[in-house]
Design a protein around this motif. Structure first.
Motif, short mmCIF file in Angstrom:
data_model
loop_
_atom_site.label_atom_id
_atom_site.label_comp_id
_atom_site.label_asym_id
_atom_site.label_seq_id
_atom_site.Cartn_x
_atom_site.Cartn_y
_atom_site.Cartn_z
N THR A 5 0.58 -1.17 0.06
CA THR A 5 -0.06 -0.03 -0.07
C THR A 5 0.88 1.13 0.01
OG1 THR A 5 -0.23 0.23 2.34
CG2 THR A 5 -1.96 -1.16 1.27
N GLU A 6 0.58 2.20 -0.46
CA GLU A 6 1.12 3.61 -0.45
C GLU A 6 0.06 4.44 -0.92
OE1 GLU A 6 3.68 5.00 -3.89
OE2 GLU A 6 2.75 3.09 -5.15
N PHE A 13 -3.11 3.62 -3.02
CA PHE A 13 -2.94 2.68 -4.10
C PHE A 13 -2.61 1.36 -3.31
CE2 PHE A 13 -2.19 6.62 -6.34
CZ PHE A 13 -2.62 5.90 -7.73
N ILE A 14 -3.26 0.26 -3.69
CA ILE A 14 -3.15 -1.03 -3.33
C ILE A 14 -2.61 -1.84 -4.39
CG2 ILE A 14 -4.07 -3.08 -2.29
CD1 ILE A 14 -6.24 -1.18 -1.03
N ARG A 15 -1.79 -2.37 -4.30
CA ARG A 15 -0.93 -3.11 -5.55
C ARG A 15 -0.77 -4.63 -5.01
NH1 ARG A 15 0.07 0.84 -8.81
NH2 ARG A 15 0.95 2.68 -7.80
N LEU A 16 -1.57 -5.49 -5.75
CA LEU A 16 -1.75 -6.78 -5.32
C LEU A 16 -0.88 -7.69 -6.31
CD1 LEU A 16 -5.72 -6.90 -4.70
CD2 LEU A 16 -3.95 -6.64 -3.37
N GLU A 17 -0.54 -8.86 -5.88
CA GLU A 17 0.30 -9.89 -6.62
C GLU A 17 0.21 -11.24 -6.27
OE1 GLU A 17 4.98 -10.92 -7.23
OE2 GLU A 17 4.51 -8.85 -6.65
N VAL A 46 -6.94 0.20 -6.68
CA VAL A 46 -6.44 -1.31 -6.61
C VAL A 46 -5.83 -1.94 -7.84
CG1 VAL A 46 -7.08 -3.82 -5.87
CG2 VAL A 46 -7.95 -1.84 -5.00
N ASP A 47 -4.41 -2.02 -7.78
CA ASP A 47 -3.78 -2.61 -9.07
C ASP A 47 -4.06 -3.98 -9.19
OD1 ASP A 47 -1.76 -3.13 -11.00
OD2 ASP A 47 -0.36 -1.75 -10.32
N LEU A 48 -4.41 -4.40 -10.09
CA LEU A 48 -4.71 -6.18 -10.50
C LEU A 48 -3.83 -6.52 -11.52
CD1 LEU A 48 -8.58 -6.28 -10.15
CD2 LEU A 48 -6.82 -6.52 -8.46
#
Length: 116
Positions: A5-6, A13-17, A46-48
């Motif tokens: 998260t940032e 921004f939540i960046r998922l992997e 949310v970055d998917l």
């Protein structure tokens, strides 16, 4: 699933992997988002782009996040879901409730316009 998260320009921004499924990582992410919302975070992206698989619990997590932000007068946008995730959103008709952005810039622009 891994996540980062940032806060950037009043947007979380939540960046998922990995795989977006129920588990301790997703629960920890929800708790972190709740704590950040107490700090008045209203906008979320949310970055998917690095999510390779999502099941029904993963869809539930996205709907839960969207609901949390909208209930506070905010908004959430999904960034660049993979083809597999896009198809799931279409089949479940969730593409009608989520806004999808192709990159951070479009997400930021949409979120800024939605709140003002």
């Amino acid at each position: 699933m891994k996540y980062q998260t940032e806060q950037k320009d009043d947007i979380l921004f939540i960046r998922l992997e990995g795989d977006l499924i129920a588990g301790t990582d997703t629960q920890r992410m929800i708790e972190e988002v709740d704590a950040l919302q107490d700090g008045k975070a209203l906008l979320c992206a949310v970055d998917l782009s690095n999510v390779r698989f999502m099941d029904s619990s993963g869809m539930g997590i996205l709907v839960s996040l969207l609901t949390k932000f909208r209930n506070r007068g905010g908004e959430l946008v999904l960034i660049k879901p993979s083809d597999h995730i896009r198809k799931l959103l279409i089949v479940t008709k969730l593409n009608a409730i989520f806004t999808i952005a192709e990159n951070d810039n479009f997400a930021t622009q949409f979120l800024k316009e939605s709140i003002y």
